[in-house]
Design an enzyme around this catalytic site. Structure first.
Site, PDB file in Angstrom:
ATOM      1  N   SER A 146       0.888  -1.277   0.056  1.00 14.28           N
ATOM      2  CA  SER A 146      -0.048  -0.158  -0.053  1.00 14.28           C
ATOM      3  C   SER A 146       0.865   1.260  -0.051  1.00 14.28           C
ATOM      4  CB  SER A 146      -1.012   0.033   1.122  1.00 14.28           C
ATOM      5  OG  SER A 146      -1.498   1.336   1.456  1.00 14.28           O
ATOM      6  N   TYR A 159      -2.582  -0.830  10.273  1.00  9.50           N
ATOM      7  CA  TYR A 159      -2.574  -1.355   8.731  1.00  9.50           C
ATOM      8  C   TYR A 159      -1.158  -0.919   8.146  1.00  9.50           C
ATOM      9  CZ  TYR A 159      -4.044  -1.380   3.813  1.00  9.50           C
ATOM     10  OH  TYR A 159      -3.948  -1.644   2.427  1.00  9.50           O
TER      11      TYR A 159
END
Ligand SMILES: NC(=O)c1ccc[n+]([C@@H]2O[C@H](COP(=O)([O-])OP(=O)(O)OC[C@H]3O[C@@H](n4cnc5c(N)ncnc54)[C@H](OP(=O)(O)O)[C@@H]3O)[C@@H](O)[C@H]2O)c1
Length: 271
Positions: A146, A159
């Site tokens: 990401s 995350y």
């Protein structure tokens, strides 16, 4: 662009026993997984689209598509899916979950669950396909990370830590796999509101954001609404396709205008 007629271009394809290259993609029940599966089907590949609860919804009809059950946190599920799948030329570790909350709002059991899917799931899948790829001296593994690992955002510490672990794992693993003709690459998507990821991330919060963080989180969420550069699932599918088919693709491929801009701002882009 690669097509079956030009497959000799790809080292990964040359040594496969089967005439048609085969990819296995995790997390194909929605979002990026479906777009990646569709892209590989468009390019003439056989696609094993895996998901926890098999369904055809959102995937193109094709006699080159097989749908198999696979939960990346369950070793038996991984073994059964790979046995059924046969030799794999490209593995795309796409399955992943998010968590949007400040650290004080994160339940530790939910943190473990998230790392189990995003980090251990990626490692387990990689470990499971590796022996066959190593023996064949061919194969590509693409791990979906990401852009939060390029530019930190608040309320995403858990995350982000999981995706930073995926980055570190992939970069180190790539060095030990390269000698066996196996490539590993990272795709870093930016923010893609079109998938159900954000909604799922909110659902996984575990508990409400502590009151003390209220104004801060509200201001942050508002600032996100003003961001215009976004990533589409097609951007991600394109980056994965390049990671698999271009032997000279860099270790990290940002996907989407926002991720590409962040990537240009980092020293990594010069590497
Ligand atoms: N959307 C974004 O803004 C964004 C940005 C950067 C990176 N990413 C990453 O991109 C990847 C795909 O996200 P997305 O946006 O397509 O989200 P999504 O639509 O929520 O898809 C996530 C997929 O992961 C699957 N999954 C979750 N737990 C699993 C498990 N234990 N075993 C197997 N599959 C599991 C989900 O399946 P179920 O239906 O069974 O839950 C779903 O198919 C993720 O790794 C995510 O971290 C997303």
């Amino acid at each position: 662009m690669f097509s079956p007629a030009t497959r000799v271009y790809l080292p990964v394809i040359q040594t496969t026993r089967d005439p048609m290259p085969r990819s296995l993609i995790t997390g194909c029940s929605s979002g990026f997984g479906q777009a990646i599966a569709a892209r590989f089907l468009d390019e003439g590949w056989e696609v094993i689209a895996t998901m926890r609860r098999p369904a055809t919804e959102g995937l193109p009809a094709s006699d080159r598509l097989r749908i198999l059950p696979l939960d990346v946190t369950q070793p038996q599920s991984i073994a059964a899916a790979l046995h059924e799948a046969g030799p794999i030329d490209a593995l795309v570790n796409n399955a992943g979950v998010g968590m949007l909350n400040v650290l004080e709002g994160a339940e530790i059991d939910k943190v473990r669950e998230l790392f189990d899917v995003n980090v251990l799931g990626t490692m387990s899948m990689t470990r499971a396909v590796l022996p066959a790829m190593r023996q064949r001296r061919a194969g590509v593994i693409v791990n979906i990370s990401s852009s939060v690992t390029l530019r930190p955002l608040p309320a995403l510490s858990i995350y982000s830590a999981s995706k930073a672990a995926v980055n570190a794992f992939t970069e180190s693993f790539a060095l030990e796999a390269a000698g066996f003709g196996v490539r590993a690459r990272l795709v870093l998507p930016g923010s893609a509101p079109e998938t159900s990821f954000g909604k799922n991330a909110v659902a996984r919060m575990g508990m409400d954001t502590p009151e003390a963080y209220g104004p801060f989180v509200q201001a942050y969420v508002q600032s996100l609404r003003n961001v215009t550069a976004k990533t589409s699932a097609l951007n991600v599918a394109q980056a994965v396709w390049r990671a698999v088919t271009d032997p000279d693709a860099p270790m990290m491929l940002p996907a989407g205008a926002d991720a590409e801009a962040m990537f240009r701002d980092t020293a990594r882009s010069a590497a």
